[in-house]
Scaffold this active site. Sequence first.
Site, PDB file in Angstrom:
ATOM      1  N   THR A  66       0.695  -1.193   0.004  1.00  6.33           N
ATOM      2  CA  THR A  66      -0.088  -0.082   0.049  1.00  6.33           C
ATOM      3  C   THR A  66       0.954   1.456  -0.051  1.00  6.33           C
ATOM      4  OG1 THR A  66      -0.404   0.147   2.383  1.00  6.33           O
ATOM      5  CG2 THR A  66      -1.960  -1.044   1.117  1.00  6.33           C
TER       6      THR A  66
ATOM      7  N   GLU B 160      -1.996  -4.357  -2.890  1.00  6.95           N
ATOM      8  CA  GLU B 160      -1.601  -5.503  -2.030  1.00  6.95           C
ATOM      9  C   GLU B 160      -0.249  -5.713  -1.657  1.00  6.95           C
ATOM     10  OE1 GLU B 160      -2.433  -8.698   1.005  1.00  6.95           O
ATOM     11  OE2 GLU B 160      -2.928  -6.510   0.454  1.00  6.95           O
TER      12      GLU B 160
END
Length: 647
Positions: A449, A469
Amino acid sequence: MRTLPRALALLSVPVLVVAGCSTDHATWPGATSEPCGIVTNGTPIAKTAVAWATTERNISTNPEVATGYRRGMSAVRTASYAVATANPLATQAACRVLRDGGSATDALIAAQAVLGLVEPQSSGIGGGGFLVYFDAATGAVEAYDGREVAPAAATENYLRWVDDAHPVEPTPDTRSSGRSIGVPGILRMLHDAHTAHGARPWRDLFTPAVQLADEGFEISPRLAAAIADSAASLAVDQEAGTYFLNPDGSARPAGTKLTNPAYAKTLGAIATDGPDAFYRGAIAQDIVAAAADTSAGRTPSLMTTADLSGYTAKRRESLCTTYRDHEICGMPAPSSGGIAVAATLGILQNLPMASYRPTDVDLDGGKPTVDGVHYIAEAERLAYADRDKYVADTDFVALPGNSPTTLLDPTYLAERATLISGQKTMGIAKPGEFNVPASAAVSTPEHGTSQVTVVDARGNAASLTTTVESAFGSFHMVDGFILNNQLTDFSAQPVGKDGLPIANRLQPGKRPRSSMAPTLVFERTESGKRGALLLALGSPGGSVIIQFVVKTLVGILDWGLDPQQAVSMVDFGANNSAKTNVGGEHPNIDARDDGADDPLIRGLRQRGHTVDVADQSSGLSALVRRGPGWIGGADPRREGLVMGDTG
């Protein structure tokens, strides 16, 4: 050109942080009066700490590699607007949008488009995100859910079996197969926010990223380290391998100039035709084809163009709770971040946290006390225990009492606080007992992230946590961008050991649980109503995001640190496991010999903590109101910076 060894590459992270604004502490070398200029802030340091690869976090959905630390960063003061992102080029693009009268939402869009180019290992248009937005004109706090969803054809065994009739694991593994790819949500969410709050034309916001993609940018040391770490997996995908690797298969090194005409073309279509250019037509067909690619034996996704065209972002009710004299607003489910942060603070509300302020406070946040780290870690264990057992996509699985208020009830959290001993860690906490059907707690790994934090000249504020992710998502690349591996945030096992369905099991159309915790903080008036906006913050970091955000909030609200000190401070905390994290990359931590000579680590071990001194890879940013303007901090562990108008 020979690729630098990773240790040297990580130490060469540039110290690019700020616009030409004065600070509370110093004026940086090279500072100018030009808004949105890039200057240096802080000094990169050599640091020997436990390599992340030696810890239990080295799993198939590994986090991004840690990239060192910049010592002595100063907080940044701006006059009326400010923005922080994880990359100087993205911050500069967003800052220029604000300079030219754009809104906080406009700045987010420009930043995300550039981040997808210069930091593709962390976020991009092939991923998703959560946004908490403050509308200064109305006083409303809005929550936007752009989380990816599972394809309609996905079964509860989608992540662990090729099909239900043949229980064979996906190849080469779940993450690198097509099975990890969720329907991307970030573009639809940003367009919804722009429709409500945009001030500049949608198409103009993509111009900086298109120009950079066409003209080229230099690979940063952080991106170079990520490419080197994932080279073997990137090589499996033809487009990714061609883009990120040299012809001989080696990773392109820092300083290499990259162009991405495919990404420029994709963004051009989105700029002209809006998100439908992505969710319908040629780009959607390309996404489905890339996700279904079976080259090198990859198990294909079952995503369809109907999954893409049917995707909707959601407006949800923001999750607002009180902490001392402040109102804390965060993201509700399917993110567990807002609930877990609020639960941790609700427990800490019952403890005298101001008494546990760090000692020897310096620009890097000082030295955390044993009491401060112990009590925060214990509160987090209790919060994670409830999060692991009960929190999932509430469109599919109800929370206890069908509302977050049950888990966040002040009386309940006060009772949870009594479980904390000042002398010894509880180790693994038990979740609270509620009269609802649920399985035993199962915690799934989450990573990756990026974070964008913005305040515009009108007083609107936005905290966006955005992700693909893991580093480089699923390693599938199409039309110049990376596809996420977000479905690995689901529990691969649909049923717990007790035989009951796991709340965070995979179901068609369901959104996987997240720990992203974009957060806004407000003052409270004497009547108890919401007052002025005080603080905007957030961080990447997977399930550890909750710990990063909590330590920063406590640092600012209880310990009186400025936002740069709070962000720079040692990363510490615990999920509901036997281990307590203390970031060994920090110059105020002696991580040699597993921290044997560090006073904080020794003190925690005396209370029974199993301390992990691995480097942390937070990417925090925080903007705090100071008079009519703002003061900001960016995480020294990444390449991020704060920019704004002259303060």
